[in-house]
Scaffold this active site. Structure first.
Site, PDB file in Angstrom:
ATOM      1  N   HIS A 119      40.873  37.717  39.154  1.00  0.00           N
ATOM      2  CA  HIS A 119      41.484  38.734  38.289  1.00  0.00           C
ATOM      3  C   HIS A 119      42.943  39.014  38.647  1.00  0.00           C
ATOM      4  O   HIS A 119      43.671  39.607  37.860  1.00  0.00           O
ATOM      5  CB  HIS A 119      40.659  40.033  38.307  1.00  0.00           C
ATOM      6  N   ASP A 149      34.878  35.619  41.203  1.00  0.00           N
ATOM      7  CA  ASP A 149      36.208  36.247  41.238  1.00  0.00           C
ATOM      8  C   ASP A 149      37.078  35.668  42.350  1.00  0.00           C
ATOM      9  O   ASP A 149      37.834  36.385  43.012  1.00  0.00           O
ATOM     10  CB  ASP A 149      36.102  37.770  41.395  1.00  0.00           C
ATOM     11  N   SER A 223      43.587  43.686  46.218  1.00  0.00           N
ATOM     12  CA  SER A 223      42.725  42.626  45.694  1.00  0.00           C
ATOM     13  C   SER A 223      43.234  41.254  46.122  1.00  0.00           C
ATOM     14  O   SER A 223      44.401  40.921  45.929  1.00  0.00           O
ATOM     15  CB  SER A 223      42.669  42.695  44.169  1.00  0.00           C
TER      16      SER A 223
END
Length: 461
Positions: A119, A149, A223
Site C-alpha cells: 500500500h 501487503d 508502514s
C-alpha cells in the site's frame, strides 16, 4: 519585705504538697513495652540482584544502531488526471494532478533491494527512497503481493548499503521487547519500543492474515518499516494500526518476517507468489454445529473437510482429525495455520500432528499448488476437475465451481461442472479464463453447466 518572703514560701510549699498528692494518687505508672521486630526477611525474586542488570537486559542501543541506517524513507508520486473543465475539453488539454505518499522501507541486501508495504507503493508513477544520511535514489518496483501487503523495490548504487537480514519470526515470543523503526510524519528514522502483544492476529476476519501485534508506537509513515528484536534481528514489517483517529492508540501490526522473506524470494524467482495448499477446511469454533457437538472446547483445529487430490488427502488426513501442530509449532486458531502456510510454497513437506479419536499421529504432507481461479466476469471461483469428477460425470474436461458471488447463491452452482460458454468448450481453468475475458457484458451469454446428475443445464447471464 518579710511579709512577701513568707507568702512566697507558703505558696512554694503548697505547690509541692499538691504535686505530691497528684503523683501518689492520680498519675499512673508508664507502661513499658519491649518491641521485637518480627518482620520476615523477604528476598526479591530476581535472577539479577545487581540494579544495573535490569537496565542491561532492556538496552536497545545496539539494536537501534544496527537498524536505523537500514531503514529508508519511501516517496510515492502518483500522477492522475483531474476533472476536465470546458476550456480543457475545447483545447484538448487534460489537467494532471500529482499526489505524494510516503512510507518506510527496509534494505535487505547491500546491492539495494528494499522491502516495503504494497500500500506504500500502490499506483506509483515514480518511486524514490531517502537514506538516513539524506541521500536520495530513484527506485524501481520489482514486484508486489497485495494479499500479504508486501512489495519489493530496488535502487541502483555503486555503494554498498547497510542492510538487515531476515530473522525467524517463528521464534518471536509474546512479551518480548521489540523496536519499531520507520519514518513517521516525514521525519528521519525514528525508533520506538514496546513488546509483542500477540501473534497470529487476523484483521480481515477471513483468517487469511497472520500479523504480529505490538504496542510499540507506529504512526502514518511507519508502514513498511522494520520491527526488530533486541538483537537487531528483523522479525516483521510494520504494516497497520488500529485507530479511530488515524494515529497510534496502542495497537500496531507487522507482517512476520518469515512471510515477508518468502514473498520476496518468490517475487525474485518466479515473478509472483507461490502459495502452498494443505487442502483442508476448518470448522469455526463458534459455529452452531461445533457448539452443539462440544467441538468449541477442543485444543486445535477440527478438520471439517478435505479437498480432493490435495496434499492432505494424498497423505491420509481425514475429516474429523484435529490438527494440534505443524512442524512442532502449536496451532490453536486458523490464523496460526494460515500464517505458517504463507511462509511455504508448493512442493514443501510439512509435518502435521493430528489427534484422531485420541490417537496422536504425525503425518508428512506435501503441499500442492493452489489451482483455483476467480472469474470476476461470472462471479464465481473455479478449479480444474479431478479424476474422480471425470469418472463420475463421464467427461474429459471442464472446471468445477467452488464458490459463487452472493447474488448467485440461490442458483446452487457450487460443486457443479462448467463445461462451456457461448458454444465454446472449456477443458480447464486456462480455457475458462480466456473465454470469460472475451465475454461482452452487453450481450446475452450462455453457460453450460452439469448438475449433480451429469445433466447439462443452460444459464443465461
Amino acid at each position: 519585705m518579710k511579709k512577701f518572703i513568707g507568702l512566697l514560701m507558703v505558696s512554694v510549699l503548697g505547690g509541692l504538697f499538691t504535686l505530691g498528692i497528684y503523683k501518689a494518687f492520680f498519675e499512673k505508672s508508664p507502661l513499658i513495652v519491649e518491641h521485637k521486630d518480627n518482620t520476615p526477611n523477604f528476598v526479591t525474586a530476581s535472577y539479577h540482584p545487581s540494579p544495573l542488570a535490569a537496565a542491561e537486559a532492556t538496552d536497545f542501543t545496539e539494536a537501534a544502531e544496527k537498524t536505523i541506517h537500514a531503514v529508508v524513507h519511501v516517496t510515492n508520486k502518483i500522477t492522475s488526471r483531474g476533472p476536465m473543465s470546458l476550456q480543457d475539453l475545447f483545447f484538448g488539454n487534460a489537467r494532471e494532478r500529482t499526489q505524494v505518499g510516503t512510507g518506510s522501507g527496509v534494505i535487505i541486501s547491500p546491492d539495494g533491494y528494499i522491502v516495503t508495504n504494497n500500500h506504500v507503493i500502490d499506483g506509483a508513477s515514480e518511486l524514490s527512497i531517502t537514506l538516513n544520511n539524506n541521500k536520495t535514489y530513484t527506485a524501481e518496483l520489482i514486484g508486489s503481493d497485495p494479499s500479504t501487503d508486501i512489495a519489493l523495490i530496488k535502487v541502483d548504487t555503486e555503494d554498498k548499503l547497510p542492510y538487515l537480514a531476515f530473522g525467524d519470526s517463528n521464534n518471536a515470543r509474546v512479551g518480548e521487547w521489540v523496536l519499531a523503526v520507520g519514518n513517521p510524519f516525514n521525519l528521519t528514522s525514528t525508533v520506538t519500543a514496546g513488546i509483542i502483544s500477540a501473534k497470529s492476529r487476523d484483521l480481515s476476519g477471513s483468517n487469511s492474515q497472520s500479523f504480529i501485534q505490538t504496542d510499540a508506537a507506529v504512526n502514518p509513515g511507519n508502514s513498511g518499516g522494520a520491527l526488530v528484536n533486541t538483537n537487531g534481528d528483523l522479525i516483521g514489517i510494520n504494516t497497520a494500526i488500529t485507530s479511530r483517529t488515524g494515529t497510534y492508540i496502542g495497537y500496531a501490526f507487522a507482517v512476520p518476517s518469515n512471510i515477508a522473506k518468502k514473498v520476496v524470494e518468490d517475487l525474485l524467482e518466479y515473478g509472483n507468489v507461490q502459495k502452498g495448499l494443505l487442502g483442508v477446511s476448518i470448522l469455526p469454533k463458534n459455529a452452531p454445529y461445533a457448539v452443539e457437538k462440544g467441538l468449541n472446547d477442543i485444543e486445535g483445529l477440527y478438520i471439517a473437510g478435505v479437498e480432493e487430490e490435495s496434499g492432505a488427502e494424498k497423505a491420509g488426513i481425514r475429516e474429523g482429525d484435529v490438527i494440534k501442530s505443524v512442524d512442532n509449532i502449536k496451532v490453536t486458531k486458523f490464523a496460526d495455520l494460515t500464517g505458517y502456510l504463507n511462509s511455504k510454497r508448493p512442493g514443501d513437506i510439512i509435518k502435521v500432528a493430528i489427534d484422531r479419536e485420541g490417537d496422536m499421529k504425525t503425518i508428512p504432507v506435501t503441499l500442492s499448488k493452489i489451482n483455483t481461479y476467480t472469474l470476476n466476469e461470472l462471479g464465481m471461483q473455479i478449479k480444474n476437475i479431478s479424476d474422480k469428477d471425470r469418472k463420475k460425470f463421464g467427461i474429459k474436461g471442464g472446471v468445477k465451481i467452488t464458490r459463487t458471488a452472493p447474488y448467485l447463491n440461490n442458483a446452487n452452482l457450487e460443486g457443479r461442472i462448467l463445461v462451456g460458454i457461448n458454444s465454446k468448450k472449456i477443458q480447464n481453468v486456462e480455457d475458462a479464463k480466456q473465454i470469460a475475458s472475451e465475454i461482452n457484458p452487453n450481450e446475452r451469454n450462455v453457460m453450460i453447466i452439469l448438475n449433480e446428475n451429469g445433466e447439462a443445464e443452460r444459464y443465461l447471464f
